[in-house]
Motif scaffolding. Structure first.
Motif, PDB file in Angstrom:
ATOM      1  N   THR A  81       1.538 -15.961 -99.051  1.00 10.88           N
ATOM      2  CA  THR A  81       2.294 -14.574 -99.295  1.00 10.88           C
ATOM      3  C   THR A  81       2.298 -14.703-101.589  1.00 10.88           C
ATOM      4  O   THR A  81       1.978 -13.128-102.098  1.00 10.88           O
ATOM      5  N   GLN A  82       2.636 -15.397-101.941  1.00 12.43           N
ATOM      6  CA  GLN A  82       2.424 -15.361-103.196  1.00 12.43           C
ATOM      7  C   GLN A  82       1.471 -14.552-103.696  1.00 12.43           C
ATOM      8  O   GLN A  82       1.376 -13.642-104.046  1.00 12.43           O
ATOM      9  N   ASP A  83       0.021 -14.962-103.521  1.00 12.30           N
ATOM     10  CA  ASP A  83      -1.122 -14.379-103.606  1.00 12.30           C
ATOM     11  C   ASP A  83      -1.507 -13.322-103.221  1.00 12.30           C
ATOM     12  O   ASP A  83      -2.207 -12.266-104.059  1.00 12.30           O
ATOM     13  N   LYS A  86       0.593 -11.019-105.487  1.00  9.66           N
ATOM     14  CA  LYS A  86      -0.235 -10.708-106.503  1.00  9.66           C
ATOM     15  C   LYS A  86      -0.936 -10.233-106.632  1.00  9.66           C
ATOM     16  O   LYS A  86      -1.372  -8.915-107.494  1.00  9.66           O
ATOM     17  N   LEU A  87      -2.244  -9.415-105.311  1.00  8.74           N
ATOM     18  CA  LEU A  87      -3.239  -8.816-105.647  1.00  8.74           C
ATOM     19  C   LEU A  87      -2.359  -7.592-105.298  1.00  8.74           C
ATOM     20  O   LEU A  87      -2.561  -6.365-106.186  1.00  8.74           O
ATOM     21  N   GLN A  92      -4.544  -4.325-105.815  1.00  7.54           N
ATOM     22  CA  GLN A  92      -5.785  -4.404-105.659  1.00  7.54           C
ATOM     23  C   GLN A  92      -6.032  -4.669-104.103  1.00  7.54           C
ATOM     24  O   GLN A  92      -6.830  -4.674-102.859  1.00  7.54           O
ATOM     25  N   LEU A  93      -5.095  -4.410-103.479  1.00  2.00           N
ATOM     26  CA  LEU A  93      -4.292  -4.663-101.921  1.00  2.00           C
ATOM     27  C   LEU A  93      -3.002  -3.379-101.717  1.00  2.00           C
ATOM     28  O   LEU A  93      -2.735  -3.343-102.656  1.00  2.00           O
ATOM     29  N   THR A  94      -2.308  -2.485-100.379  1.00  2.00           N
ATOM     30  CA  THR A  94      -1.538  -1.918-100.120  1.00  2.00           C
ATOM     31  C   THR A  94      -0.839  -2.179-100.664  1.00  2.00           C
ATOM     32  O   THR A  94      -0.533  -3.949-100.137  1.00  2.00           O
ATOM     33  N   LYS A  95       0.482  -1.669-100.076  1.00  7.12           N
ATOM     34  CA  LYS A  95       1.914  -2.274-100.305  1.00  7.12           C
ATOM     35  C   LYS A  95       2.190  -3.014 -98.700  1.00  7.12           C
ATOM     36  O   LYS A  95       2.278  -3.458 -98.812  1.00  7.12           O
ATOM     37  N   THR A  96       1.262  -1.934 -97.748  1.00  8.84           N
ATOM     38  CA  THR A  96       1.468  -2.840 -96.617  1.00  8.84           C
ATOM     39  C   THR A  96       0.680  -3.957 -95.879  1.00  8.84           C
ATOM     40  O   THR A  96       0.681  -4.535 -94.919  1.00  8.84           O
ATOM     41  N   ALA A  97      -0.157  -4.423 -97.336  1.00  6.59           N
ATOM     42  CA  ALA A  97      -0.585  -5.648 -96.698  1.00  6.59           C
ATOM     43  C   ALA A  97       0.492  -7.004 -97.485  1.00  6.59           C
ATOM     44  O   ALA A  97       0.220  -8.131 -96.239  1.00  6.59           O
TER      45      ALA A  97
END
Length: 130
Positions: A81-83, A86-87, A92-97
């Motif tokens: 979850t922390q990783d 950070k992304l 590098q990822l959407t907010k819903t990720a």
């Protein structure tokens, strides 16, 4: 005047045990079988109590191992979850990720709480059976 007293008692012990006939033989056999039945009943009761204690011990050990496993799983999900977070912060990822990892983390925390409760119950059962 001198005080005197007389005492009499009778001991009834068959001298030829096992050689009696009739009603007395049946009574003797009945007492012998009742004594043997009591012995086996007691052995059964002791065995049953030991088995219950052994079962309770291994249930406790299993609950303890389950708790360790659930805590390790929670730590792994937390790192994941922390990783993901950070992304997400680095765009590098959407907010819903982060939705799925947060959900998994909540489930893992719930599993740890349930494993702790189970361990407490198993410990109480073990203490009661000892």
């Amino acid at each position: 005047r001198e005080a005197t007293a007389n005492a009499f008692f009778t001991i009834n012990q068959p001298l030829l045990k096992g050689f009696i006939s009739g009603v007395e033989a049946a009574n003797e056999k009945s007492r012998s079988l009742a004594l043997e039945a009591s012995k086996y009943f007691l052995l059964h009761k002791i065995s049953k109590e030991l088995l219950q204690t052994i079962d309770a011990y291994w249930d406790y050990v299993g609950a303890k191992e389950k708790l360790v496993s659930r805590e390790n799983a929670e730590k792994r999900v937390e790192i994941y979850t922390q990783d993901v977070k950070k992304l997400e912060e680095k765009n590098q990822l959407t907010k819903t990720a982060l939705t799925l990892p947060n959900s998994s983390l909540s489930s893992a925390k719930t599993e740890v709480v349930m494993a702790k409760q189970e361990l407490i119950i198993k410990e109480q059962v073990l203490r009661f059976s000892m």
